[in-house]
Design an enzyme around this catalytic site. Structure first.
Site, PDB file in Angstrom:
ATOM      1  N   HIS A 375       0.831  -1.209   0.000  1.00  0.00           N
ATOM      2  CA  HIS A 375       0.000   0.000   0.000  1.00  0.00           C
ATOM      3  C   HIS A 375       0.852   1.240   0.000  1.00  0.00           C
ATOM      4  CE1 HIS A 375      -2.965  -2.814   2.127  1.00  0.00           C
ATOM      5  NE2 HIS A 375      -2.965  -2.959   0.832  1.00  0.00           N
ATOM      6  N   CYS A 688      -4.714  -5.930 -20.718  1.00  0.00           N
ATOM      7  CA  CYS A 688      -4.566  -5.187 -19.470  1.00  0.00           C
ATOM      8  C   CYS A 688      -3.470  -5.753 -18.574  1.00  0.00           C
ATOM      9  CB  CYS A 688      -5.893  -5.125 -18.716  1.00  0.00           C
ATOM     10  SG  CYS A 688      -6.509  -6.740 -18.228  1.00  0.00           S
TER      11      CYS A 688
HETATM   12  C1  PEP Z   1      -3.528 -10.418 -15.700  1.00  0.00           C
HETATM   13  O1  PEP Z   1      -3.577 -11.567 -15.256  1.00  0.00           O
HETATM   14  O2  PEP Z   1      -2.826 -10.079 -16.686  1.00  0.00           O
HETATM   15  C2  PEP Z   1      -4.310  -9.344 -15.066  1.00  0.00           C
HETATM   16  C3  PEP Z   1      -4.392  -8.152 -15.598  1.00  0.00           C
HETATM   17  O3  PEP Z   1      -4.904  -9.633 -13.885  1.00  0.00           O
HETATM   18  P1  PEP Z   1      -4.115  -9.654 -12.506  1.00  0.00           P
HETATM   19  O4  PEP Z   1      -2.724  -9.121 -12.755  1.00  0.00           O
HETATM   20  O5  PEP Z   1      -4.889  -8.811 -11.565  1.00  0.00           O
HETATM   21  O6  PEP Z   1      -4.127 -11.106 -12.180  1.00  0.00           O
END
Ligand code: PEP
Ligand code: MG
Length: 761
Positions: A375, A688
């Site tokens: 955090h 993402c």
């Molecule tokens: C991923 O797995 O690429 C993703 C964006 O989700 P997280 O990093 O939150 O698992």
């Protein structure tokens, strides 16, 4: 045969009596060594043990026998064990107690003939801790098989605190040995670290926690101590409330979530009760707070999970606050003489502690511990304060007032930098400022390639404090809102109203820009501290994300209900994580429809539109692309998890870091296949995962046809610069000519292309 400690140290009265006797010894006007000798004799007697010994840690690496009752006297100052060696070394290295009825058959047992310890079968040792640091080990041994009770171990831990003060007094060993120093205190030094928030900084070291020295450890009147504790709790809570009000007044209340978590922790009766129990053994309120802190640190020391480790530093932060209130030490850092160019140095710190400082004077922070997902790192990134973490050995090397250079770009710290370094730093700083200024100046420029292809850049967020980054970076929206982060910083499951408030605030701050709320993605490395689950052998492939939501539909329903309420009159984007089968998506979508229907029946204001998507993280979905694309409004490729499953390589395993390049043909073909299928179905595809924010990886994704990217906010500026300087047609021709280049070759080829064609990477 079992022998019991009886009233010796095994109950409250015994513990109190023992502390009293030790205090009398400590008060005697004797040299420190003589007092220590007396202390071990007293402990041996009270614990009904034939042996009691103290090992003191020297120069941070060797545990030397300093005093013993029962072992051979000639072994004192002769017997030495390395940290990690033998039972004593094991206790020091893990900072946790060990109680063994049959010590000699323990695999860690290291026999030292000069001690004569072959006579003793059972063994109990506890670390001697001060301010979370191991100073030594306190041991008792018995000839017969003895099962030391939990209470006896507790008593020894309490006694070890008193021994810690004797060791830290500087009479037994020089103070310089208490903090392991490998460097030479006045010479320049470079240390490796990990960049947790970007930037560069030059300034003066300010120690975040000037050591709190406890002078009074034992007390006669527990009731009075409990009263002092109550007062301290009350004033600490008031101070936290004030901080919360200030944050509200400061506009946006962006740090509220963190502070509220603190406020809830401060209300935790379990914590207060443990301190009261320690007071009842005869400790002062402050010593009791420190003992509970020591216990907690010891229990959690081996925990690797980054989020749980952060709970520990939150608790450390609160413990220190409580100590300061107990001892009447000024809590507000404004009162401290903070230089204009302060660089905070700490082993670790909680996010609220960082917020305590005057942000204008704070140029950077460097931590001995700390992880990217902590955090404090999230807050530092939000406040744009350069932060380096994982700087091993830092606390032993830096002194207050040292000059420091933090270079987050190259992940290094310079202590007492030389003139050369300072000159280089000035040049880098100048360049960085110029870059940042240009990113800020360009934030409203269209994100379009030189040949006119428009690209959408979105940010990933997880806390309210991330959301203002939308405006700061000029991003098009939030492509991934990790709702689980709110759950992870909470003290218990947030109810519908709490969730609705958070989501509504996010939408308010986003001010019309789209926000994709991903439903709870817990499990694997994301743990809720208040939800105890059975350990899994392989949690990344275990009961996680949508699997949990479908098995516990009430949780999912509550979350979707909160999202629907929050998005009243606006567009709601919902995304389901870790979809492996289309049927799972169908089931989740059915629950969403039920909740929408319920909201309608109840007459609640509904979202203006609802768009539903899925994460593409599980390779199996590749062979169901037509089916899933027929159902969703959008797909987002979670390349972090996808890569781990495609390459069968744990994303958190440092040893595998960089081994499989996402630019390798297999991964590129897979992503290319998803993008093509999306185009066929007229559905939006985004990425993402971390690769979306890396300019070279992003070039490859652009060439594959990707047009929507979601990334950590600091990556937006550099990516926009890259896109605006790129001729995508030229790049696609270049990539086509490359054919099936392998990962690293492809990477260098793309880099060369960027350099040759003036693409800003
Ligand atoms: C991923 O797995 O690429 C993703 C964006 O989700 P997280 O990093 O939150 O698992
Ligand atoms: Mg994921």
């Amino acid at each position: 045969m079992t022998q019991q400690g009886g009233a010796s140290g095994g109950d409250l009265t015994g513990a109190r009596l023992l502390l009293k006797r030790i205090r009398t010894t400590m008060a005697r006007n004797l040299p420190a060594q003589a007092r220590l000798d007396e202390v071990v004799r007293t402990i041996a007697g009270a614990m009904v043990a034939e042996v009691c010994s103290v090992y003191v840690l020297r120069a941070g690496e060797v545990l030397e026998l300093f005093a013993t009752e029962g072992l051979k006297a000639e072994a004192v100052h002769l017997t030495r064990l390395r940290v990690g060696e033998g039972l004593v070394g094991d206790i020091a290295s893990h900072a946790r107690p060990l109680a063994l009825a049959d010590a000699q058959h323990h695999p860690q047992f290291a026999y030292r003939p000069e001690t004569g310890e072959e006579l003793y079968q059972s063994f109990m040792g506890v670390p001697v801790l001060r301010s979370g640091r191991v100073l030594g080990v306190l041991v008792v041994q018995n000839k017969t098989r003895r099962h030391y009770t939990e209470e006896e171990v507790e008593t020894m831990e309490t006694v070890a605190m008193v021994v810690a003060e004797l060791v830290a007094g500087g009479e037994l060993i020089g103070r310089e040995e208490l903090t392991p120093v490998t460097g030479i205190g006045v010479l320049p030094e470079r240390m490796d670290a990990q960049a947790l928030a970007p930037g560069l900084a030059l300034g003066v070291a300010v120690l975040h926690q000037p050591d709190i020295t406890l002078t009074q450890l034992v007390a006669e009147e527990p009731l009075k101590e409990i009263e002092r504790l109550d007062d301290a709790f009350t004033s600490m809570k008031l101070a936290l409330d004030e901080l919360l009000t200030e944050e509200d007044g400061a506009g946006g209340g962006e740090h509220r979530e963190v502070l509220e978590t603190y406020r809830m922790l401060a209300e935790d009766r379990g914590w207060a009760n443990r301190i009261i129990e320690a007071i009842e053994t005869g400790l002062t309120a402050e010593a009791a707070v420190q003992k509970v802190q020591n216990d907690m640190r010891a229990r959690m020391r081996d925990i690797q999970d980054p989020y749980l480790r952060e709970r520990l530093s939150d608790l450390d932060d609160l413990n220190n606050r409580l100590l300061r209130h107990l001892l009447g030490i000024q809590e507000l850092p404004e009162a401290r003489d903070l230089p204009d160019n302060a660089i905070l140095v700490a082993r670790n710190m909680g996010p609220a502690e960082l917020l305590d400082y005057d942000r204008k004077r704070l140029k950077g922070v460097v931590l001995e511990e700390g992880t990217a997902s902590s955090h404090v790192a999230i807050v530092a990134r939000a406040l744009d304060i350069p932060l380096l973490g994982h700087c091993v050995g830092l606390m032993g090397k830096v002194q207050a007032g040292d000059s420091l250079v933090l270079d987050c770009e190259n992940e290094q710290v310079f202590l007492r930098p030389s003139e050369d370094i300072l000159q280089t730093f000035a040049i880098s700083m100048h360049a960085l400022l110029a870059r940042q200024e240009s990113y800020a100046a360009n934030r409203d420029l269209p994100t379009v390639t030189k040949d006119g292809v428009g690209i959408q850049l979105m940010i990933n967020a997880g806390l309210l404090i991330d959301v203002p980054q939308l405006a700061a970076t000029g991003a098009a929206g939030i492509g991934l809102y990790r709702t689980e982060v709110t759950f992870m910083v909470a003290h218990s499951f947030p109810d519908v109203a709490r969730q609705r408030d958070v989501y509504a605030r996010v939408l308010d701050v986003a001010d019309g820009r789209p926000v994709v709320f991903r439903t709870l993605d817990i499990g694997s490395d994301k743990v809720l501290p208040y939800w105890h689950r059975d350990a899994e052998e392989n949690p990344a492939m275990g009961w996680r994300a949508l699997r949990i939501s479908l098995d516990r539909p009430a949780m999912l329903r509550q979350q979707l209900r909160a999202m629907i309420l929050a998005a009243a009159g606006r567009t709601l984007h919902v995304m389901f994580p870790m979809v492996s089968l289309v049927e799972e998506f169908d089931d989740a979508k059915e629950i969403l429809d039920l909740e929408l229907q319920r909201a309608e029946e109840k007459g609640s204001a509904l979202p203006e539109a609802v768009r539903v998507g899925a994460m593409f993280e599980v390779p199996a979905l590749y062979w169901q692309l037509d089916e899933i694309l027929a159902r969703v409004d959008f797909l987002s490729i979670g390349s972090n998890d996808l890569a781990q499953f495609v390459f069968a390589a744990d994303r958190g395993n440092a040893q595998l870091q960089g081994r499989y390049d996402p630019l390798s043909p297999a991964f590129q073909r897979l992503i290319g296949g998803v993008i093509d299928a999306g185009a066929r179905h007229g559905k939006s595809i985004s990425v993402c995962g971390e690769i979306a924010g890396d300019p070279i990886d992003a070039m490859a994704l652009l060439a594959l046809g990707l047009r929507t990217f979601s990334m950590a906010p600091p990556a937006i500026g550099p990516l926009r610069a890259m896109i605006r300087s790129l001729d995508l047609g030229q790049l696609q021709a270049h990539v086509a000519a490359l054919g099936a280049q392998r990962g690293q070759d492809m990477r260098s080829s793309l880099r060369a292309f960027a350099l040759d064609h003036g693409v800003a990477i």
